[in-house]
Design a protein around this motif. Structure first.
Motif, PDB file in Angstrom:
ATOM      1  N   ASP A   1      33.847  39.564  44.601  1.00  0.00           N
ATOM      2  CA  ASP A   1      33.421  38.659  43.530  1.00  0.00           C
ATOM      3  C   ASP A   1      32.072  39.154  42.976  1.00  0.00           C
ATOM      4  O   ASP A   1      31.579  40.220  43.377  1.00  0.00           O
TER       5      ASP A   1
ATOM      6  N   ASP B   1      37.160  37.659  34.685  1.00  0.00           N
ATOM      7  CA  ASP B   1      36.764  36.252  34.771  1.00  0.00           C
ATOM      8  C   ASP B   1      35.957  35.846  33.530  1.00  0.00           C
ATOM      9  O   ASP B   1      35.592  36.697  32.709  1.00  0.00           O
TER      10      ASP B   1
ATOM     11  N   ASP C   1      39.439  27.264  38.723  1.00  0.00           N
ATOM     12  CA  ASP C   1      38.638  26.627  39.773  1.00  0.00           C
ATOM     13  C   ASP C   1      39.150  25.254  40.189  1.00  0.00           C
ATOM     14  O   ASP C   1      38.605  24.224  39.805  1.00  0.00           O
TER      15      ASP C   1
END
Ligand code: MIG
Length: 727
Positions: A211, A321, A436
């Motif tokens: 990430d 993302d 999310d």
């Protein structure tokens, strides 16, 4: 007034004004072959000064499907949905927008038809919300393409939608393995430890994600050399263990002198601009940033080539993302907030409601529509267009940059490519995960429903953050969610910074053992999952389907928490806290139940159609094989491709005749397009107390290594015949 064009015998395009070419639709149209009309089939029209609404009165039992990444039930009736890509990590039931914009729906009932609106900014679908029987679709523009699919068959409407927008994306075979992620694997050491732990504990794993923590100051395409001193070495070492590393990439480019991506972008005019023509300033993780102008093909080329730093290391998967694009704040919105705070300070002795309102103002500095209205894209022909008018395309074009350049960087190689934001068309080149969610039981159900809705949009390869992204997860929740995840194409455990760790070993011995068995079960299903996936793309037939798409009985329309996974298998996960089983509807045919926990323990039982309470301990997931269809299994492995598959196990309930189309190919290239694949047609016919088996292998390029097929064929009375065949 619309320009009406007949696209096929069931599909009609109504063109209004001069729509922006989004790239969603891939069929060439003869623009001269149209008729001017003022009506649209099925709908009445209400026109405002800058918007237009299409209204349809629904019959009492009409059901609405589709709309992809939206909250609420599978039957979309009774809620309002607003397509305007939004980074909202609070998926509470009242929310109207998420990351993707998927304006394609099917109305199924007294009349049945589909509608797709190709328009890249705000659209509202009010589906029996304001008035329970009124479907009202409002487009906030007069420039759009509207397609009507006039057909009674839901699956045919979907096929037709794919004819228009293209077939779903095909990832590499290893993308069907299990994947681990966590926002806050802070170092190379930690990533290696997690990967090694999987191998030590004997839990299969194919992918691990890094990430934003791997980046240097959140600068895209950089690596923090202190915490990840040898990223490339890590990629290579893990590759040897069969584990692929996938990095995250964010679109916001940090404004920093000397930072290559920033300097190049600035010099070449590759960033979105403000009204004065200067690079638009916004803020995301790295602080002040610019947004690359992905609507411009030169920018896409430049950006896509940047992935070379990773492809050179042997990386074949990417995670795009934040591409709604997410905005934390702009200097302008921040200034307004500081003014507000100063005002508050002046009266600090007497504040009441002002503080409450200030909290809201604070929230509004993120992802504010005003900010989206204040920057521009420069198209290939030099025209400027306000971002707000094409907002929903940003993630699509961002990911198109990646996908296009992969053709050059990794010729003929499939990649695992994920995007957060999406628009129709993205499903051809990549896929999406569901964003999310939270470690809430409610969100397992959201996952089950969205999985079905996304498949209708061509996002076959999808899944949610298993175990939940935000909030802390309990062992039971993660176990149950893993059971569902094992039967979703994209199977990744992921969680947020500062949440309780949720890798399988983070709880207790029993939970660990259960999770190992679940992941192994997933790998045992690999021959089935992969065959079904490839066949579903070939046939333009959703890989995951609602029960009501396969069975006509009215009761099936009420079933949202069971789904077809491929053509043979129905999955009925347990998704409630402390439950030791669940009710299951078994529509219309007989079903062979396997409440599965361990691959090796296959206790199966025959059910007549009906409604049943099925017991399922924490370690068990209720699976059902449809009468006269088959599943294929193989021995689990530590990662996809670890060993050749030399033996298959075929199971099913055959009362008459079942045919299975087993498919396999190299799993990594596009050679299958040229016919480089192998198939086995497995034919089982019932004969008195026995079964006749016919096998037809078609494998001119020697793709298949299968030597033996074990059969476990059940009869209506529950008896089983076992046979082995050499091929
Ligand atoms: O706003 O990169 O959806 O999966 O872990 C948070 C950190 C930014 C959002 C993604 C999530 C990812 C997280 N990102």
């Amino acid at each position: 007034m619309f320009k009406k064009m007949q696209i096929s015998n069931m599909t009609t395009l109504y063109k209004s004004g001069t729509p922006f070419n989004t790239g969603a639709v891939i069929v060439d149209m003869d623009n001269n072959n149209f008729e001017q009309v003022s009506n649209v089939t099925f709908f009445t029209i209400e026109e405002g000064s800058n918007e237009i609404s299409f209204i349809y009165e629904m019959a009492k039992d009409d059901v609405v499907y589709g709309l992809g990444e939206t909250l609420g039930a599978l039957n979309k009736r009774g809620k309002r949905y607003r397509f305007y890509a939004t980074d909202d990590p609070e998926h509470t039931p009242e929310k109207e927008s998420l990351y993707g914009s998927h304006p394609f729906m099917i109305l199924d009932g007294e009349k049945t038809f589909g509608i797709f609106i190709d328009y890249p900014s705000e659209i509202i679908f009010d589906i029996g919300f304001t008035h329970k029987d009124i479907l009202k679709i409002t487009i906030f523009s007069k420039d759009f393409d509207l397609y009507i699919f006039d057909c009674d068959e839901k699956l045919t409407i979907i096929k037709e939608y794919f004819n228009l927008t293209g077939k779903p994306y095909i990832p590499p075979k290893w993308a069907f393995g299990y994947q681990q992620s966590r926002w806050s694997y802070f170092s190379e050491k930690e990533v290696r430890e997690v990967a090694n732990k999987y191998r030590e504990l004997g839990i299969p794993l194919d992918v691990i994600y890094t990430d934003i923590d791997y980046m240097d100051s959140y600068k895209v395409f950089t690596i923090n050399k202190e915490t990840f001193p040898n990223y490339e070495g890590m990629v290579k070492d893990l590759k040897e263990k069969g584990i692929k590393v996938i990095p995250i990439l964010d679109p916001g480019v940090k404004i920093e002198e000397g930072y290559e991506v920033y300097e190049e972008g600035k010099k070449n005019g590759y960033f979105c601009v403000d009204k004065d023509g200067k690079p638009f300033v916004t803020a995301v993780w790295p602080g002040l940033t610019h947004f690359p102008d992905f609507l411009n093909s030169k920018v896409r080329k430049w950006w896509g080539q940047k992935y070379k730093v990773f492809t050179d290391m042997g990386i074949k998967g990417f995670w795009n993302d934040m591409n709604e694009p997410s905005i934390f704040y702009t200097p302008k919105s921040l200034d307004k907030l500081f003014d507000l705070l100063k005002d508050l300070e002046k009266n600090k002795e007497e504040l009441g409601i002002e503080v409450f309102l200030a909290k809201e103002s604070f929230a509004k500095i993120s992802n504010n529509r005003e900010d989206y209205r204040s920057f521009y894209h420069k198209l290939d022909d030099g025209t400027l267009i306000n971002h707000d008018l094409v907002h929903n395309l940003y993630g699509f074009k961002n990911t198109q940059a990646t996908a296009d350049e992969m053709k050059e960087l990794l010729p003929n190689q499939r990649t695992l490519l994920l995007s957060r934001s999406s628009y129709p068309g993205l499903h051809r080149i990549a896929s999406i995960w569901m964003g999310d969610n939270k470690s809430w039981w409610e969100h397992i159900l959201v996952n089950i429903r969205m999985l079905q809705s996304l498949n209708m949009m061509g996002f076959f390869y999808t899944g949610a953050d298993i175990g939940g992204f935000g909030a802390d997860a309990s062992a039971e929740l993660v176990v149950r969610w893993m059971e569902l995840g094992a039967f979703t194409p994209f199977f990744r455990n992921h969680t947020a910074l500062n949440t309780r760790p949720q890798e399988p070993w983070q709880f207790d011995e029993e939970s660990l053992n259960i999770m190992r068995d679940i992941v192994r079960l997933r790998y045992a299903f690999l021959p089935y999952t992969y065959s079904e996936y490839m066949n579903s793309v070939k046939d333009s037939n959703p890989f995951v389907k609602p029960i009501s798409f396969v069975f006509e009985n009215p009761r099936s329309k009420d079933i949202e928490d069971q789904y077809m996974y491929g053509e043979s298998l129905m999955v009925a996960p347990v998704y409630e806290q402390n439950k030791k089983g669940r009710y299951v509807h078994l529509p219309q045919v007989k079903w062979l139940n396997w409440t599965a926990s361990k691959y090796e323990e296959r206790k199966m039982k025959v059910y007549e159609p009906g409604d049943y309470y099925i017991k399922a301990d924490l370690s068990e997931i209720p699976l059902f094989i449809k009468e006269n269809s088959l599943i294929v299994l193989s021995e689990p492995m530590n990662f996809v491709g670890e060993k050749d598959i030399t033996e298959l196990t075929v199971a099913g309930l055959v009362t008459d005749h079942a045919l299975y189309n087993y498919y396999d190919d190299d799993g990594t290239t596009y050679n299958f397009v040229k016919g480089d694949f192998g198939t086995i047609k497995i034919d089982v016919t019932k004969e008195r107390n026995d079964f006749k088996i016919a096998i037809k292998k078609d494998d001119k390029n020697n793709m298949l290594k299968i030597k033996t097929i074990h059969f476990e064929i059940y009869d209506s009375d529950g008896s089983v015949v076992k046979k082995d065949m050499l091929i």
